[in-house]
Design a protein around this motif. Structure first.
Motif, PDB file in Angstrom:
ATOM      1  N   GLY A  14       0.783  -1.220  -0.001  1.00 23.24           N
ATOM      2  CA  GLY A  14      -0.113   0.078   0.040  1.00 23.24           C
ATOM      3  C   GLY A  14       0.816   1.046  -0.071  1.00 23.24           C
ATOM      4  O   GLY A  14       0.254   2.238   0.279  1.00 23.24           O
ATOM      5  N   SER A  15       1.976   1.106  -0.532  1.00 26.49           N
ATOM      6  CA  SER A  15       2.960   2.280  -0.660  1.00 26.49           C
ATOM      7  C   SER A  15       2.305   3.192  -1.773  1.00 26.49           C
ATOM      8  O   SER A  15       1.319   3.069  -2.340  1.00 26.49           O
ATOM      9  N   ILE A  16       2.861   4.334  -2.011  1.00 29.67           N
ATOM     10  CA  ILE A  16       2.160   5.143  -2.736  1.00 29.67           C
ATOM     11  C   ILE A  16       2.187   4.763  -4.336  1.00 29.67           C
ATOM     12  O   ILE A  16       1.426   4.726  -5.025  1.00 29.67           O
ATOM     13  N   ALA A  17       3.246   3.849  -4.671  1.00 34.21           N
ATOM     14  CA  ALA A  17       3.404   3.002  -5.908  1.00 34.21           C
ATOM     15  C   ALA A  17       2.117   2.125  -5.987  1.00 34.21           C
ATOM     16  O   ALA A  17       1.519   1.948  -6.864  1.00 34.21           O
ATOM     17  N   GLY A  18       2.113   1.550  -4.740  1.00 33.72           N
ATOM     18  CA  GLY A  18       0.822   0.494  -4.984  1.00 33.72           C
ATOM     19  C   GLY A  18      -0.570   1.204  -4.989  1.00 33.72           C
ATOM     20  O   GLY A  18      -1.353   0.492  -5.902  1.00 33.72           O
ATOM     21  N   LEU A  19      -0.735   2.220  -4.281  1.00 33.83           N
ATOM     22  CA  LEU A  19      -2.051   3.188  -4.599  1.00 33.83           C
ATOM     23  C   LEU A  19      -2.204   3.520  -5.935  1.00 33.83           C
ATOM     24  O   LEU A  19      -3.227   3.538  -6.486  1.00 33.83           O
ATOM     25  N   PHE A  20      -0.989   3.939  -6.753  1.00 33.75           N
ATOM     26  CA  PHE A  20      -1.242   4.503  -8.005  1.00 33.75           C
ATOM     27  C   PHE A  20      -1.418   3.123  -8.764  1.00 33.75           C
ATOM     28  O   PHE A  20      -2.323   3.137  -9.970  1.00 33.75           O
ATOM     29  N   ALA A  21      -0.881   2.107  -8.770  1.00 36.19           N
ATOM     30  CA  ALA A  21      -1.309   0.866  -9.474  1.00 36.19           C
ATOM     31  C   ALA A  21      -2.449   0.498  -9.152  1.00 36.19           C
ATOM     32  O   ALA A  21      -3.129  -0.175 -10.178  1.00 36.19           O
ATOM     33  N   ALA A  22      -3.137   0.379  -8.059  1.00 34.79           N
ATOM     34  CA  ALA A  22      -4.388   0.072  -7.982  1.00 34.79           C
ATOM     35  C   ALA A  22      -5.605   1.145  -8.497  1.00 34.79           C
ATOM     36  O   ALA A  22      -6.305   0.658  -9.045  1.00 34.79           O
ATOM     37  N   ARG A  23      -5.155   2.223  -8.449  1.00 35.26           N
ATOM     38  CA  ARG A  23      -6.022   3.346  -9.054  1.00 35.26           C
ATOM     39  C   ARG A  23      -5.919   2.957 -10.765  1.00 35.26           C
ATOM     40  O   ARG A  23      -7.208   2.977 -11.384  1.00 35.26           O
ATOM     41  N   VAL A  24      -4.942   2.785 -11.107  1.00 37.76           N
ATOM     42  CA  VAL A  24      -4.918   2.350 -12.785  1.00 37.76           C
ATOM     43  C   VAL A  24      -5.638   1.022 -12.935  1.00 37.76           C
ATOM     44  O   VAL A  24      -6.310   1.053 -13.731  1.00 37.76           O
ATOM     45  N   LEU A  25      -5.242   0.180 -12.059  1.00 39.51           N
ATOM     46  CA  LEU A  25      -6.035  -1.203 -12.288  1.00 39.51           C
ATOM     47  C   LEU A  25      -7.562  -1.037 -12.124  1.00 39.51           C
ATOM     48  O   LEU A  25      -8.551  -1.701 -12.703  1.00 39.51           O
ATOM     49  N   ALA A  26      -8.194  -0.177 -11.336  1.00 38.39           N
ATOM     50  CA  ALA A  26      -9.679   0.377 -11.192  1.00 38.39           C
ATOM     51  C   ALA A  26     -10.287   0.612 -12.473  1.00 38.39           C
ATOM     52  O   ALA A  26     -11.613   0.422 -12.747  1.00 38.39           O
ATOM     53  N   ASP A  27      -9.457   1.058 -13.398  1.00 37.80           N
ATOM     54  CA  ASP A  27     -10.061   1.322 -14.568  1.00 37.80           C
ATOM     55  C   ASP A  27     -10.610   0.020 -15.526  1.00 37.80           C
ATOM     56  O   ASP A  27     -11.508  -0.027 -16.320  1.00 37.80           O
ATOM     57  N   ALA A  28     -10.008  -0.979 -15.192  1.00 42.32           N
ATOM     58  CA  ALA A  28      -9.900  -2.037 -15.853  1.00 42.32           C
ATOM     59  C   ALA A  28     -10.831  -3.513 -15.200  1.00 42.32           C
ATOM     60  O   ALA A  28     -11.134  -4.322 -15.783  1.00 42.32           O
ATOM     61  N   TYR A  29     -10.786  -3.236 -14.018  1.00 40.44           N
ATOM     62  CA  TYR A  29     -11.220  -4.297 -12.922  1.00 40.44           C
ATOM     63  C   TYR A  29     -12.637  -3.891 -12.424  1.00 40.44           C
ATOM     64  O   TYR A  29     -12.454  -2.786 -11.903  1.00 40.44           O
ATOM     65  N   ASP A  30     -13.428  -4.912 -11.947  1.00 41.22           N
ATOM     66  CA  ASP A  30     -14.616  -4.272 -11.186  1.00 41.22           C
ATOM     67  C   ASP A  30     -14.028  -4.266  -9.552  1.00 41.22           C
ATOM     68  O   ASP A  30     -14.689  -3.365  -8.945  1.00 41.22           O
ATOM     69  N   GLN A  31     -12.982  -5.088  -9.263  1.00 35.45           N
ATOM     70  CA  GLN A  31     -12.494  -4.834  -7.721  1.00 35.45           C
ATOM     71  C   GLN A  31     -11.155  -4.724  -7.792  1.00 35.45           C
ATOM     72  O   GLN A  31     -10.406  -5.725  -8.406  1.00 35.45           O
ATOM     73  N   VAL A  32     -10.504  -3.850  -6.949  1.00 33.28           N
ATOM     74  CA  VAL A  32      -9.031  -3.840  -6.778  1.00 33.28           C
ATOM     75  C   VAL A  32      -8.883  -4.123  -5.176  1.00 33.28           C
ATOM     76  O   VAL A  32      -9.534  -3.318  -4.372  1.00 33.28           O
ATOM     77  N   LEU A  33      -8.014  -5.019  -4.813  1.00 33.88           N
ATOM     78  CA  LEU A  33      -7.767  -5.378  -3.522  1.00 33.88           C
ATOM     79  C   LEU A  33      -6.395  -4.861  -3.294  1.00 33.88           C
ATOM     80  O   LEU A  33      -5.285  -5.451  -3.915  1.00 33.88           O
ATOM     81  N   ILE A  34      -6.138  -4.216  -2.080  1.00 39.65           N
ATOM     82  CA  ILE A  34      -4.524  -3.791  -1.669  1.00 39.65           C
ATOM     83  C   ILE A  34      -4.265  -4.400  -0.509  1.00 39.65           C
ATOM     84  O   ILE A  34      -5.162  -4.643   0.502  1.00 39.65           O
ATOM     85  N   VAL A  35      -3.282  -5.342  -0.454  1.00 40.65           N
ATOM     86  CA  VAL A  35      -2.849  -6.360   0.608  1.00 40.65           C
ATOM     87  C   VAL A  35      -1.414  -5.642   1.104  1.00 40.65           C
ATOM     88  O   VAL A  35      -0.483  -5.391   0.415  1.00 40.65           O
ATOM     89  N   ASP A  36      -1.449  -5.300   2.224  1.00 43.13           N
ATOM     90  CA  ASP A  36      -0.351  -4.519   2.981  1.00 43.13           C
ATOM     91  C   ASP A  36      -0.150  -5.130   4.651  1.00 43.13           C
ATOM     92  O   ASP A  36      -1.219  -5.682   5.137  1.00 43.13           O
ATOM     93  N   ARG A  37       0.936  -5.074   4.927  1.00 43.27           N
ATOM     94  CA  ARG A  37       1.208  -5.736   6.430  1.00 43.27           C
ATOM     95  C   ARG A  37       0.676  -4.673   7.278  1.00 43.27           C
ATOM     96  O   ARG A  37       0.185  -4.961   8.529  1.00 43.27           O
ATOM     97  N   ASP A  38       0.656  -3.471   6.938  1.00 41.96           N
ATOM     98  CA  ASP A  38       0.155  -2.527   7.648  1.00 41.96           C
ATOM     99  C   ASP A  38      -1.256  -2.245   7.874  1.00 41.96           C
ATOM    100  O   ASP A  38      -1.993  -2.345   6.735  1.00 41.96           O
ATOM    101  N   LYS A  39      -1.808  -1.716   8.898  1.00 41.19           N
ATOM    102  CA  LYS A  39      -3.341  -1.330   8.650  1.00 41.19           C
ATOM    103  C   LYS A  39      -3.163   0.158   7.887  1.00 41.19           C
ATOM    104  O   LYS A  39      -2.414   0.847   8.472  1.00 41.19           O
ATOM    105  N   LEU A  40      -3.904   0.428   6.937  1.00 42.62           N
ATOM    106  CA  LEU A  40      -3.925   1.629   6.224  1.00 42.62           C
ATOM    107  C   LEU A  40      -4.984   2.550   6.340  1.00 42.62           C
ATOM    108  O   LEU A  40      -4.755   3.764   5.856  1.00 42.62           O
ATOM    109  N   VAL A  41      -6.104   2.199   6.964  1.00 42.28           N
ATOM    110  CA  VAL A  41      -7.338   3.082   7.149  1.00 42.28           C
ATOM    111  C   VAL A  41      -7.294   3.667   8.713  1.00 42.28           C
ATOM    112  O   VAL A  41      -7.449   2.795   9.266  1.00 42.28           O
ATOM    113  N   GLY A  42      -7.404   4.871   8.719  1.00 51.05           N
ATOM    114  CA  GLY A  42      -7.805   5.322  10.167  1.00 51.05           C
ATOM    115  C   GLY A  42      -6.396   5.304  11.037  1.00 51.05           C
ATOM    116  O   GLY A  42      -6.677   5.422  12.215  1.00 51.05           O
TER     117      GLY A  42
END
Length: 77
Positions: A14-42
């Motif tokens: 879920g680094s900045i590179a991972g977030l960019f990759a997820a954003r780009v993939l969101a154009d082509a896929y119905d669902q994008v899952l980000i897997v990270d060792r850290d809790k990323l929300v809140g």
């Protein structure tokens, strides 16, 4: 991309590179899952598994503008 690629993409990290990759993939896929060792929300403060997270980082104004445009835009689906 082939027709049988599926409807879900997985991004490892879920680094900045991972977030960019997820954003780009969101154009082509119905669902994008980000897997990270850290809790990323809140979470406030430094990330446990990101040793450089305590360092101050800067981003040029144009970079901020491009990021805002990219993440504000809705996927093209």
């Amino acid at each position: 991309m082939s027709e049988d690629a599926g409807t879900r993409a997985v991004v490892l990290g879920g680094s900045i590179a991972g977030l960019f990759a997820a954003r780009v993939l969101a154009d082509a896929y119905d669902q994008v899952l980000i897997v990270d060792r850290d809790k990323l929300v809140g979470v406030k403060g430094v990330r446990r598994f990101c040793p450089q997270s305590h360092q101050a980082n800067g981003l040029l104004a144009r970079g901020v503008q491009v990021m805002e445009e990219l993440f504000r835009a809705s996927p093209r689906r």
